[in-house]
Design a protein around this motif. Structure first.
Motif, PDB file in Angstrom:
ATOM      1  N   SER A   1      65.582 -38.488   9.392  1.00  0.00           N
ATOM      2  CA  SER A   1      64.940 -38.405   8.082  1.00  0.00           C
ATOM      3  C   SER A   1      63.440 -38.209   8.268  1.00  0.00           C
TER       4      SER A   1
ATOM      5  N   SER B   1      71.676 -37.280   9.707  1.00  0.00           N
ATOM      6  CA  SER B   1      70.692 -37.035   8.651  1.00  0.00           C
ATOM      7  C   SER B   1      69.857 -38.277   8.377  1.00  0.00           C
ATOM      8  N   LYS B   2      70.508 -39.490   8.552  1.00  0.00           N
ATOM      9  CA  LYS B   2      69.733 -40.716   8.388  1.00  0.00           C
ATOM     10  C   LYS B   2      68.769 -40.920   9.535  1.00  0.00           C
TER      11      LYS B   2
ATOM     12  N   GLU C   1      61.140 -38.520   6.015  1.00  0.00           N
ATOM     13  CA  GLU C   1      60.377 -39.563   5.326  1.00  0.00           C
ATOM     14  C   GLU C   1      60.227 -40.804   6.195  1.00  0.00           C
ATOM     15  N   LYS C   2      61.335 -41.195   6.857  1.00  0.00           N
ATOM     16  CA  LYS C   2      61.263 -42.362   7.722  1.00  0.00           C
ATOM     17  C   LYS C   2      60.388 -42.097   8.946  1.00  0.00           C
TER      18      LYS C   2
END
Length: 455
Positions: free
Chosen positions: A10, A6-7, A12-13
């Protein structure tokens, strides 16, 4: 493991990373650094974040995802998206598009528009290419060009008309030359368009194949279709250069030229015709109109006019106002809906009306919507479930934001760009020696010349 993935994935990133690359690309095109332009575009096209954002845009966000192409697919599963990601990864430089499907679409003006819909894989490839092409052409587009661009607001058109036709700029002495282009082009010079696109040769070859398959250059004014439409970007690139012939404003398929008293409109039309003939267009694809500023003209659902004393007037156009009233009355007079359902359907339409015309002159009985409020109150009060106070409350909820959106001044509005800010570059020929072993690198902005010295 789920937390780590999930990181990594992401959104947004991913979007912030692609936006940083797009800002670097915008800066490189602005200073004509060709070597860095193509290297940054290759970074965007090879990026896993860009591919996943393009697939997400096509399969989850875009309105056209509801319309199936030739393959008959309107959605993809989780595994099919990653298969499409791998397909784009290995084949984006040598892309062969599939055939198109003709679909009739009804716009807000209740006009049927013929669209040619690509498959999901072709749309994902187009969205990926758009991420690398749009910032490059955003840097070279003329400031007189307004459209569905990220950096320009539709209210800047009103402000430009105000600056060109106000009493301070002697608007009463000017004339208007209006150039109307076709919204969709079927015959044009393919080679001219492909040569004009700023991209690597492999991407140009894929765009040329798509054009040969039958993609029509069109400019659709539907917000749900224009936000992710690849044809609109090609349409803007194709007609880039019309602004060089005079003081003008271009939006969509219409170009407005502001003629001074000693300007010759015949010479201007001849030069523009020669430019359009070089693009491969015929005389049926465009026409010219000369309009007086005192008579007024419609543009983007607004009516621009000058009073006899030189005051600038901008009001909603009569045609757009009739379409708005038709939509509202159809909901009010529908006996199948209750009062609460009518309010839920009317409030977004009325809010959109006031939001679009917040810089227009809405003074008067016609644009105050007084009689529509009165009609709503009478129909709501006739229902057995409603009384005087409840129907009054429903009408107030429906027309709540009419005064909050209204603002007739442009001075309080700041039109910002996603690429807004200082364009900072490093001056490699200038160093400042501070101490024995410390050097200061000199960074400066190419617009204002401000120095940004960093240790």
């Amino acid at each position: 493991m789920i937390f780590l993935t999930s990181k990594i994935l992401s959104w947004e990133k991913a979007s912030s990373f692609i936006f940083k690359l797009q800002k670097r690309l915008f800066k490189s095109v602005y200073v004509h650094d060709l070597q860095k332009i193509f290297s940054i575009q290759k970074l965007i096209l090879n990026s896993n974040s860009a591919r996943l954002l393009a697939i997400r845009e096509v399969t989850q966000i875009s309105y056209i995802k509801k319309i199936a192409g030739v393959d008959g697919k309107t959605s993809l599963t989780f595994l099919e998206r990653f298969e499409l990601n791998e397909n784009l990864k290995f084949n984006f430089q040598n892309w062969f598009p599939q055939s198109l499907k003709k679909v009739d679409f009804v716009s807000k003006e209740e006009i049927t528009v013929e669209l040619k819909i690509s498959t999901i894989s072709d749309r994902a490839w187009q969205a990926l290419i758009k991420l690398a092409i749009e910032p490059a052409h955003e840097a070279i587009f003329s400031p007189c060009f307004f459209g569905f661009r990220l950096s320009r607001s539709i209210y800047e058109v009103q402000n430009s008309f105000f600056l060109n036709l106000s009493a301070d700029s002697f608007g009463l002495q000017k004339r208007i030359l209006k150039l109307n282009l076709n919204k969709s082009l079927s015959f044009y010079n393919y080679n001219y368009l492909v040569d004009k696109i700023i991209s690597p040769r492999s991407i140009k070859l894929g765009i040329f194949r798509s054009l040969k398959k039958g993609i029509i250059l069109s400019y659709l004014q539907e917000e749900r279709l224009t936000k992710y439409e690849f044809c609109n970007l090609l349409y803007n690139v194709f007609f880039d250069g019309l602004e060089q012939f005079g003081n003008c404003i271009r939006f969509s398929n219409t170009v407005i030229f502001f003629l001074k008293p000693f300007d010759n409109e015949k010479k201007l039309t001849e030069t523009i015709k020669k430019f359009l003939y070089d693009l491969g267009l015929s005389s049926l694809d465009f026409n010219f109109d000369i309009i007086s500023v005192l008579k007024g003209f419609d543009f983007l659902y607004w009516n621009f006019k000058l009073a006899k004393n030189g005051d600038f007037l901008c009001t909603p156009s009569l045609q757009y106002y009739k379409i708005f009233l038709k939509r509202v009355k159809r909901i009010i007079n529908n006996s199948n809906y209750g009062s609460e359902i009518k309010v839920s359907k009317l409030s977004p339409i009325i809010r959109e009306w006031y939001l679009y015309n917040k810089f227009s002159n809405l003074k008067g009985v016609r644009f105050s919507l007084f009689y529509i409020k009165k009609r709503c109150f009478r129909l709501f009060n006739k229902e057995s479930k409603q009384d005087f106070y409840s129907s009054k409350r429903l009408v107030d909820n429906c027309f709540l934001n009419s005064n909050t959106f209204y603002n007739e001044n442009f001075e309080d509005k700041i039109f910002s760009s996603p690429y807004f800010g200082h364009f900072i570059f490093w001056n490699k020929y200038h160093f400042v020696k501070l101490h024995k072993d410390v050097l200061i690198n000199n960074y400066y902005c190419i617009h204002c010349g401000m120095n940004f010295s960093l240790y």
